[in-house]
Design an enzyme around this catalytic site. Structure first.
Site, PDB file in Angstrom:
ATOM      1  N   SER A 167       0.834  -1.192   0.000  1.00 39.85           N
ATOM      2  CA  SER A 167       0.000   0.000   0.000  1.00 39.85           C
ATOM      3  C   SER A 167       0.870   1.243   0.000  1.00 39.85           C
ATOM      4  O   SER A 167       2.060   1.198   0.324  1.00 39.85           O
ATOM      5  CB  SER A 167      -0.931   0.013   1.224  1.00 39.85           C
ATOM      6  N   GLY A 168       0.252   2.345  -0.383  1.00 45.66           N
ATOM      7  CA  GLY A 168       0.937   3.627  -0.412  1.00 45.66           C
ATOM      8  C   GLY A 168      -0.093   4.728  -0.450  1.00 45.66           C
ATOM      9  O   GLY A 168      -1.302   4.492  -0.290  1.00 45.66           O
ATOM     10  N   GLY A 169       0.383   5.959  -0.675  1.00 51.65           N
ATOM     11  CA  GLY A 169      -0.513   7.098  -0.670  1.00 51.65           C
ATOM     12  C   GLY A 169      -1.550   7.059  -1.765  1.00 51.65           C
ATOM     13  O   GLY A 169      -2.577   7.729  -1.683  1.00 51.65           O
ATOM     14  N   THR A 171      -3.998   0.643  -2.455  1.00 51.21           N
ATOM     15  CA  THR A 171      -3.600  -0.613  -1.820  1.00 51.21           C
ATOM     16  C   THR A 171      -3.787  -1.754  -2.809  1.00 51.21           C
ATOM     17  O   THR A 171      -4.772  -1.781  -3.549  1.00 51.21           O
ATOM     18  CB  THR A 171      -4.459  -0.880  -0.563  1.00 51.21           C
ATOM     19  N   VAL A 172      -2.844  -2.679  -2.822  1.00 51.04           N
ATOM     20  CA  VAL A 172      -2.926  -3.857  -3.685  1.00 51.04           C
ATOM     21  C   VAL A 172      -3.199  -5.077  -2.807  1.00 51.04           C
ATOM     22  O   VAL A 172      -2.542  -5.275  -1.784  1.00 51.04           O
ATOM     23  CB  VAL A 172      -1.631  -4.068  -4.486  1.00 51.04           C
ATOM     24  N   LYS A 225      -6.356  -3.869  -7.078  1.00 51.87           N
ATOM     25  CA  LYS A 225      -5.801  -2.593  -6.624  1.00 51.87           C
ATOM     26  C   LYS A 225      -6.901  -1.570  -6.410  1.00 51.87           C
ATOM     27  O   LYS A 225      -7.696  -1.286  -7.296  1.00 51.87           O
ATOM     28  CB  LYS A 225      -4.799  -2.044  -7.636  1.00 51.87           C
ATOM     29  N   ASP A 274       6.642   6.515 -12.255  1.00 53.52           N
ATOM     30  CA  ASP A 274       7.175   5.992 -10.985  1.00 53.52           C
ATOM     31  C   ASP A 274       7.949   4.696 -11.224  1.00 53.52           C
ATOM     32  O   ASP A 274       7.724   3.687 -10.559  1.00 53.52           O
ATOM     33  CB  ASP A 274       6.038   5.765  -9.985  1.00 53.52           C
TER      34      ASP A 274
END
Length: 236
Positions: free
Chosen positions: A19-21, A24-25, A40, A143
């Site tokens: 997960s990140g900003g 979430t996967v 996701k 990214d």
């Protein structure tokens, strides 16, 4: 296990993979086709969502859906495959149903040491092919970094996390004004506000390849601010 969450009446969430900003996967199980998939949640951080008005949220959602559909049309062995998109009034944000790549990330691989020249060359060919396919479809990743490259059991690299890249424009209207991406992999022109240039992905790709074969990042510094300054001004 009780109280399982099922998305769209079909995809049963199993384990959180990361997960990140931007989302979430999850590892999930497709109840219809009886197979494991990756799910996701594509969303901004909850704190940012609270600052966005309804029109911006609608535009962000449409941008995500448009680019996800474009990515779903890419049939390439080095690009993660999107199987399905869940977007309904019952879900607060879109979900992307993708292939579950069984293997470790490049970041995990590099924690054991740098790659040999031959291994690095194979990695480079695969990731570059993925970027070419995406750019031809009009998609900039934004990214590219070791954590977003998965390695299949046979070592074939798969570029993932395109979904969060499309949220860059929306995230820039938030109060934080933050950039999407990892500081040491962001191209200098992006720090100057230039977006949508495929060459920016190639800069990130070059940094990724350097780290893969040398084992260290040439521009990483002790703080984020110092790293960003190095990206913009340090000799290459």
């Amino acid at each position: 296990m009780t109280g399982k969450t099922v998305i769209d009446g079909r995809f049963e969430l199993r384990d959180r993979l990361g997960s990140g900003g931007m989302g979430t996967v999850w590892r999930a199980f497709d109840l219809a086709l009886q197979r494991e998939v990756a799910l996701k949640e594509v969303r901004l951080a909850e704190t940012d969502m609270a600052r966005l008005d309804a029109e911006v949220v609608r535009m962000m959602r449409e941008r995500v859906m448009r680019e996800a559909r474009a990515l779903a049309r890419i049939d390439h062995p080095n690009v993660v495959t999107i199987h399905h998109i869940v977007d309904s009034p019952d879900t607060p944000h879109p979900w992307l149903v993708m292939e579950l790549v069984r293997g470790r990330s490049l970041q995990e691989r590099l924690s054991a040491g740098p790659m040999s020249p031959a291994e690095g060359a194979a990695l480079g060919r695969g990731v570059l092919a993925a970027l070419r396919a995406a750019h031809e479809a009009g998609i900039c990743h934004r990214d590219v970094k070791p954590a977003n490259v998965l390695l299949r059991a046979d070592g074939t690299p798969v570029l993932t996390d395109f979904g969060i890249a499309v949220l860059e424009d929306a995230s820039r209207v938030t109060a934080t004004g933050g950039l999407v991406g990892s500081p040491e992999y962001i191209a200098p022109e992006r720090l100057h506000g230039e977006e949508g240039n495929p060459a920016s992905d190639l800069w990130s790709f070059g940094m990724l390849m350097y780290v893969a074969v040398e084992g260290a990042h040439p521009l990483r510094r002790p703080t984020t601010a110092a790293t960003l300054a190095a990206v913009m001004t340090a000799p290459i």
